[in-house]
Enzyme design. Structure first.
Site, PDB file in Angstrom:
ATOM      1  N   HIS A  93       0.846  -1.083  -0.082  1.00  0.00           N
ATOM      2  CA  HIS A  93       0.015  -0.147   0.131  1.00  0.00           C
ATOM      3  C   HIS A  93       0.783   1.314  -0.124  1.00  0.00           C
ATOM      4  O   HIS A  93       1.870   1.461   0.879  1.00  0.00           O
ATOM      5  CB  HIS A  93      -0.879  -0.069   1.375  1.00  0.00           C
ATOM      6  CG  HIS A  93      -1.977   1.264   1.344  1.00  0.00           C
ATOM      7  ND1 HIS A  93      -2.939   1.378   0.510  1.00  0.00           N
ATOM      8  CD2 HIS A  93      -1.864   2.290   1.985  1.00  0.00           C
ATOM      9  CE1 HIS A  93      -3.469   2.343   0.789  1.00  0.00           C
ATOM     10  NE2 HIS A  93      -2.700   2.888   1.663  1.00  0.00           N
TER      11      HIS A  93
ATOM     12  N   LEU B 262      -9.920  -3.053   5.379  1.00  0.00           N
ATOM     13  CA  LEU B 262      -9.259  -2.411   4.353  1.00  0.00           C
ATOM     14  C   LEU B 262      -7.776  -1.792   4.791  1.00  0.00           C
ATOM     15  O   LEU B 262      -7.729  -0.944   5.698  1.00  0.00           O
ATOM     16  CB  LEU B 262     -10.136  -1.303   3.812  1.00  0.00           C
ATOM     17  CG  LEU B 262      -9.567  -0.471   2.189  1.00  0.00           C
ATOM     18  CD1 LEU B 262      -9.105  -1.601   1.346  1.00  0.00           C
ATOM     19  CD2 LEU B 262     -10.275   0.697   1.952  1.00  0.00           C
TER      20      LEU B 262
HETATM   21  C1  GRF Z   1       1.502   0.823  -6.415  1.00  0.00           C
HETATM   22  O1  GRF Z   1       1.554   2.284  -6.002  1.00  0.00           O
HETATM   23  C2  GRF Z   1       0.622   0.086  -5.262  1.00  0.00           C
HETATM   24  O2  GRF Z   1       1.136   0.362  -4.007  1.00  0.00           O
HETATM   25  C3  GRF Z   1      -0.569   0.637  -5.404  1.00  0.00           C
HETATM   26  O3  GRF Z   1      -1.060   0.945  -6.927  1.00  0.00           O
HETATM   27  C4  GRF Z   1       0.222   1.219  -7.603  1.00  0.00           C
HETATM   28  C5  GRF Z   1       0.209   0.144  -8.446  1.00  0.00           C
HETATM   29  O4  GRF Z   1       1.544   0.029  -9.266  1.00  0.00           O
HETATM   30  N1  GRF Z   1      -1.697  -0.111  -4.859  1.00  0.00           N
HETATM   31  P1  GRF Z   1       1.975  -1.176 -10.104  1.00  0.00           P
HETATM   32  O5  GRF Z   1       0.538  -1.849 -10.834  1.00  0.00           O
HETATM   33  O6  GRF Z   1       2.320  -2.110  -9.076  1.00  0.00           O
HETATM   34  O7  GRF Z   1       2.985  -0.752 -11.009  1.00  0.00           O
END
Ligand code: GRF
Length: 213
Positions: free
Chosen positions: A105, A140
């Site tokens: 996250h 969540l």
């Molecule tokens: C990342 O910042 C992840 O933490 C968030 O959405 C973004 C997804 O990026 N939940 P990716 O698809 O891993 O490039």
């Protein structure tokens, strides 16, 4: 060798960091809830089974969760790693894979659960922001924390520049967490606090040096 299935929804840069991160996990499959996710083609190019379980094809969340769960269970993974997986799943799904589900996250949880974390961090005026790898529970973005990385919020930051700085840290800490999982050094804790077992781990937090100017 322990194994994992990766769940994505989009570009999949965290998936790439995991697959190329020398984690010691065998990645059995990549599953997306969006058929158009760019990450699926990349996974296939690496010889990893990649499939979509399109959430729009199901009447309700229960039905989607069951189908996604069956697609995961077909690979019998030790872990299910969310990598930019943007779908909220129900309690039954979480219970089905209890202790195996891990998420990344883009905030220092418990601050800023949910969406638009970088914008909200800028609006709140926090001076330190970051990313968290945590076990998934029914609440969540609220499960036991495995590892975090902090970055400074700099004058003049935009949502994009801050997101970029945080993402670079995501790509460091997720493979680290996966390595610990592969080595059997962490497990879902009963008391809510994750401990990393074994020598050589001085800390389960990484404070990133300021790498940009
Ligand atoms: C990342 O910042 C992840 O933490 C968030 O959405 C973004 C997804 O990026 N939940 P990716 O698809 O891993 O490039």
């Amino acid at each position: 060798m322990k194994s994992a299935v990766i769940l994505i929804s989009g570009r999949g840069s965290n998936m790439q960091a995991l697959v190329e991160g020398g984690t010691g996990l065998e990645f059995k499959a990549v599953i997306s809830n969006r058929p158009e996710a760019q990450g699926l083609a990349w996974a296939r190019s690496k010889g990893i089974a990649a499939q979509a379980v399109d959430h729009k094809a199901f009447a309700d969340r229960e039905a989607f969760d069951a189908a996604l769960g069956d697609a995961i269970a077909a690979h019998a993974p030790d872990f299910v790693l969310y990598a930019g997986f943007m779908r909220i799943v129900g309690e039954r799904f979480v219970n089905r894979f209890q202790g195996k589900l891990v998420n990344i996250h883009p905030s220092l949880l418990p601050s800023f659960p949910g969406l638009h974390t970088h914008r909200r961090a800028l609006e709140a005026g926090v001076k330190v922001h970051g990313a968290t790898v945590h076990f998934v529970t029914a609440a969540l973005d609220n499960g036991p924390i495995v590892i975090q990385a902090a970055v400074p919020v700099l004058a003049g930051d935009t949502e994009e520049t801050l997101a970029q700085r945080v993402l670079a840290q995501e790509h460091r800490i997720y493979p680290q967490a996966a390595r610990w999982l592969a080595q059997g050094r962490i497990e879902f804790p009963r008391a809510g606090v994750v401990q990393v077992s074994g020598s050589g781990v001085s800390s389960d937090a990484l404070i990133s040096p300021r790498t940009d100017s």
